[in-house]
Design a protein around this motif. Structure first.
Motif, PDB file in Angstrom:
ATOM      1  N   ARG A 122      -0.449  -5.607   5.299  1.00  0.00           N
ATOM      2  CA  ARG A 122       0.488  -5.293   4.212  1.00  0.00           C
ATOM      3  C   ARG A 122       1.542  -4.295   4.652  1.00  0.00           C
ATOM      4  O   ARG A 122       1.287  -3.419   5.473  1.00  0.00           O
ATOM      5  CB  ARG A 122      -0.261  -4.677   3.029  1.00  0.00           C
ATOM      6  N   ARG A 123       2.711  -4.413   4.018  1.00  0.00           N
ATOM      7  CA  ARG A 123       3.701  -3.352   4.178  1.00  0.00           C
ATOM      8  C   ARG A 123       3.138  -2.107   3.501  1.00  0.00           C
ATOM      9  O   ARG A 123       2.311  -2.198   2.612  1.00  0.00           O
ATOM     10  CB  ARG A 123       5.023  -3.746   3.512  1.00  0.00           C
ATOM     11  N   TRP A 124       3.617  -0.962   3.949  1.00  0.00           N
ATOM     12  CA  TRP A 124       3.166   0.265   3.323  1.00  0.00           C
ATOM     13  C   TRP A 124       4.321   1.228   3.177  1.00  0.00           C
ATOM     14  O   TRP A 124       5.349   1.106   3.848  1.00  0.00           O
ATOM     15  CB  TRP A 124       1.987   0.870   4.075  1.00  0.00           C
ATOM     16  N   ALA A 125       4.169   2.154   2.242  1.00  0.00           N
ATOM     17  CA  ALA A 125       5.224   3.117   1.947  1.00  0.00           C
ATOM     18  C   ALA A 125       4.618   4.490   1.760  1.00  0.00           C
ATOM     19  O   ALA A 125       3.453   4.632   1.378  1.00  0.00           O
ATOM     20  CB  ALA A 125       5.974   2.699   0.677  1.00  0.00           C
TER      21      ALA A 125
ATOM     22  N   ALA B 262      -4.468  10.998  -3.982  1.00  0.00           N
ATOM     23  CA  ALA B 262      -4.576   9.842  -4.878  1.00  0.00           C
ATOM     24  C   ALA B 262      -3.543   9.916  -5.994  1.00  0.00           C
ATOM     25  O   ALA B 262      -2.904   8.913  -6.329  1.00  0.00           O
ATOM     26  CB  ALA B 262      -5.980   9.740  -5.451  1.00  0.00           C
ATOM     27  N   ASP B 263      -3.364  11.099  -6.577  1.00  0.00           N
ATOM     28  CA  ASP B 263      -2.392  11.249  -7.665  1.00  0.00           C
ATOM     29  C   ASP B 263      -0.958  11.124  -7.150  1.00  0.00           C
ATOM     30  O   ASP B 263      -0.113  10.497  -7.793  1.00  0.00           O
ATOM     31  CB  ASP B 263      -2.584  12.593  -8.369  1.00  0.00           C
ATOM     32  N   ASP B 264      -0.683  11.711  -5.987  1.00  0.00           N
ATOM     33  CA  ASP B 264       0.670  11.600  -5.433  1.00  0.00           C
ATOM     34  C   ASP B 264       0.997  10.156  -5.073  1.00  0.00           C
ATOM     35  O   ASP B 264       2.109   9.682  -5.335  1.00  0.00           O
ATOM     36  CB  ASP B 264       0.837  12.513  -4.216  1.00  0.00           C
ATOM     37  N   ALA B 265       0.043   9.424  -4.507  1.00  0.00           N
ATOM     38  CA  ALA B 265       0.284   8.010  -4.194  1.00  0.00           C
ATOM     39  C   ALA B 265       0.566   7.223  -5.467  1.00  0.00           C
ATOM     40  O   ALA B 265       1.440   6.347  -5.497  1.00  0.00           O
ATOM     41  CB  ALA B 265      -0.910   7.417  -3.440  1.00  0.00           C
ATOM     42  N   TRP B 266      -0.157   7.526  -6.538  1.00  0.00           N
ATOM     43  CA  TRP B 266       0.048   6.877  -7.832  1.00  0.00           C
ATOM     44  C   TRP B 266       1.469   7.135  -8.348  1.00  0.00           C
ATOM     45  O   TRP B 266       2.149   6.228  -8.828  1.00  0.00           O
ATOM     46  CB  TRP B 266      -1.005   7.389  -8.821  1.00  0.00           C
ATOM     47  N   ASN B 267       1.920   8.390  -8.234  1.00  0.00           N
ATOM     48  CA  ASN B 267       3.271   8.750  -8.683  1.00  0.00           C
ATOM     49  C   ASN B 267       4.353   8.146  -7.796  1.00  0.00           C
ATOM     50  O   ASN B 267       5.389   7.698  -8.296  1.00  0.00           O
ATOM     51  CB  ASN B 267       3.407  10.276  -8.749  1.00  0.00           C
ATOM     52  N   ILE B 268       4.126   8.121  -6.507  1.00  0.00           N
ATOM     53  CA  ILE B 268       5.086   7.488  -5.595  1.00  0.00           C
ATOM     54  C   ILE B 268       5.186   5.997  -5.911  1.00  0.00           C
ATOM     55  O   ILE B 268       6.286   5.423  -5.909  1.00  0.00           O
ATOM     56  CB  ILE B 268       4.696   7.729  -4.119  1.00  0.00           C
ATOM     57  N   ALA B 269       4.056   5.374  -6.227  1.00  0.00           N
ATOM     58  CA  ALA B 269       4.069   3.960  -6.610  1.00  0.00           C
ATOM     59  C   ALA B 269       4.914   3.741  -7.863  1.00  0.00           C
ATOM     60  O   ALA B 269       5.614   2.725  -7.981  1.00  0.00           O
ATOM     61  CB  ALA B 269       2.643   3.459  -6.817  1.00  0.00           C
ATOM     62  N   ALA B 270       4.881   4.681  -8.814  1.00  0.00           N
ATOM     63  CA  ALA B 270       5.734   4.581 -10.009  1.00  0.00           C
ATOM     64  C   ALA B 270       7.212   4.618  -9.606  1.00  0.00           C
ATOM     65  O   ALA B 270       8.035   3.882 -10.160  1.00  0.00           O
ATOM     66  CB  ALA B 270       5.410   5.698 -10.989  1.00  0.00           C
TER      67      ALA B 270
ATOM     68  N   LEU C  53      -4.320   6.313  -1.855  1.00  0.00           N
ATOM     69  CA  LEU C  53      -3.751   4.983  -1.697  1.00  0.00           C
ATOM     70  C   LEU C  53      -3.647   4.310  -3.057  1.00  0.00           C
ATOM     71  O   LEU C  53      -4.630   4.265  -3.802  1.00  0.00           O
ATOM     72  CB  LEU C  53      -4.622   4.139  -0.769  1.00  0.00           C
ATOM     73  N   THR C  54      -2.461   3.843  -3.381  1.00  0.00           N
ATOM     74  CA  THR C  54      -2.248   3.033  -4.574  1.00  0.00           C
ATOM     75  C   THR C  54      -1.757   1.678  -4.120  1.00  0.00           C
ATOM     76  O   THR C  54      -0.820   1.585  -3.322  1.00  0.00           O
ATOM     77  CB  THR C  54      -1.222   3.676  -5.527  1.00  0.00           C
ATOM     78  N   VAL C  55      -2.391   0.631  -4.625  1.00  0.00           N
ATOM     79  CA  VAL C  55      -1.971  -0.735  -4.330  1.00  0.00           C
ATOM     80  C   VAL C  55      -1.008  -1.165  -5.427  1.00  0.00           C
ATOM     81  O   VAL C  55      -1.319  -1.055  -6.614  1.00  0.00           O
ATOM     82  CB  VAL C  55      -3.171  -1.696  -4.251  1.00  0.00           C
TER      83      VAL C  55
ATOM     84  N   ASN D 188       0.855  -1.187   0.000  1.00  0.00           N
ATOM     85  CA  ASN D 188       0.000   0.000   0.000  1.00  0.00           C
ATOM     86  C   ASN D 188       0.893   1.239   0.000  1.00  0.00           C
ATOM     87  O   ASN D 188       1.697   1.426   0.919  1.00  0.00           O
ATOM     88  CB  ASN D 188      -0.898   0.029   1.233  1.00  0.00           C
ATOM     89  N   VAL D 189       0.766   2.057  -1.029  1.00  0.00           N
ATOM     90  CA  VAL D 189       1.487   3.329  -1.090  1.00  0.00           C
ATOM     91  C   VAL D 189       0.489   4.413  -0.694  1.00  0.00           C
ATOM     92  O   VAL D 189      -0.577   4.533  -1.298  1.00  0.00           O
ATOM     93  CB  VAL D 189       2.065   3.588  -2.494  1.00  0.00           C
ATOM     94  N   VAL D 190       0.833   5.172   0.334  1.00  0.00           N
ATOM     95  CA  VAL D 190      -0.096   6.134   0.931  1.00  0.00           C
ATOM     96  C   VAL D 190       0.466   7.552   0.840  1.00  0.00           C
ATOM     97  O   VAL D 190       1.661   7.779   1.057  1.00  0.00           O
ATOM     98  CB  VAL D 190      -0.356   5.767   2.416  1.00  0.00           C
ATOM     99  N   ASP D 191      -0.420   8.483   0.518  1.00  0.00           N
ATOM    100  CA  ASP D 191      -0.074   9.901   0.570  1.00  0.00           C
ATOM    101  C   ASP D 191      -1.274  10.651   1.138  1.00  0.00           C
ATOM    102  O   ASP D 191      -2.391  10.491   0.645  1.00  0.00           O
ATOM    103  CB  ASP D 191       0.263  10.448  -0.815  1.00  0.00           C
TER     104      ASP D 191
END
Length: 186
Positions: A97-100, A165-173, A35-37, A9-12
């Motif tokens: 889950r681990r998260w970042a 939501a957009d920042d989590a998506w970018n961090i996931a990238a 949150l981006t999974v 889970n990537v969280v912003d």
């Protein structure tokens, strides 16, 4: 790989903020959990979520709206903080889950707000500071902001910066970029 290790889970978070000191009696509160999974096994981003959270003890300032695009009317329709934490735990397996996140701000904001509201902390202990991992992987002296990190990694900024939501998506990238370089822990 089981669910707990396969998915990350990537969280912003976005929180109430002001151009100067908070008004008397107010403190920063989460107003959006992005949150981006990430499926670490497949190397893909599989889901993008925005959870709007209604602040209880602060207001969305004009400055905050300019920064995040979130208006007082939008967040007023959000769910309560305790409900958001429960949603993270039940629907998104946040305790398993681990998260970042990009830096430690998001983790610390959740810790502060959970303590202040007597809300159970929704995350497990396995948090990864993606900014620190990126800085080390790229041999940088200073920890870059997310937008700068995207430039360094030659990745596009997708969506609107300072929307959870957009920042989590970018961090996931960025996480997937680090994973492809063999630099993502675990």
């Amino acid at each position: 790989m089981d669910d707990a290790t396969r998915y990350l889970n990537v969280v912003d978070v976005e929180a109430t903020c002001w151009s100067e000191e908070p008004p008397r009696g107010m403190a920063s509160e989460i107003i959006e959990v992005g949150l981006t999974v990430v499926d670490l096994e497949a190397g893909t981003r599989v889901a993008k979520h925005s959870i709007l959270v209604r602040p209880q003890h602060s207001t969305v300032s004009k400055f905050c709206t300019e920064l995040t695009s979130l208006t007082p009317a939008q967040v007023a329709k959000g769910i309560g903080f305790a409900e958001a934490c429960k949603l993270l735990a039940v629907v998104h397996a946040s305790g398993i889950r681990r998260w970042a996140s990009w830096g430690d701000y998001d983790r610390k904001q959740f810790e502060r707000q959970c303590q202040a509201t007597n809300t159970p902390y929704p995350f497990g202990a396995s948090h990864v500071n993606a900014k620190a991992v990126f800085t080390e992987a790229y041999g940088l002296r200073k920890r870059p902001g997310m937008a700068t990190a995207l430039e360094i990694a030659a990745l596009p900024l997708e969506g609107r910066h300072h929307r959870g939501a957009d920042d989590a998506w970018n961090i996931a990238a960025l996480v997937l970029n680090l994973r492809s370089r063999g630099r993502w822990p675990g």
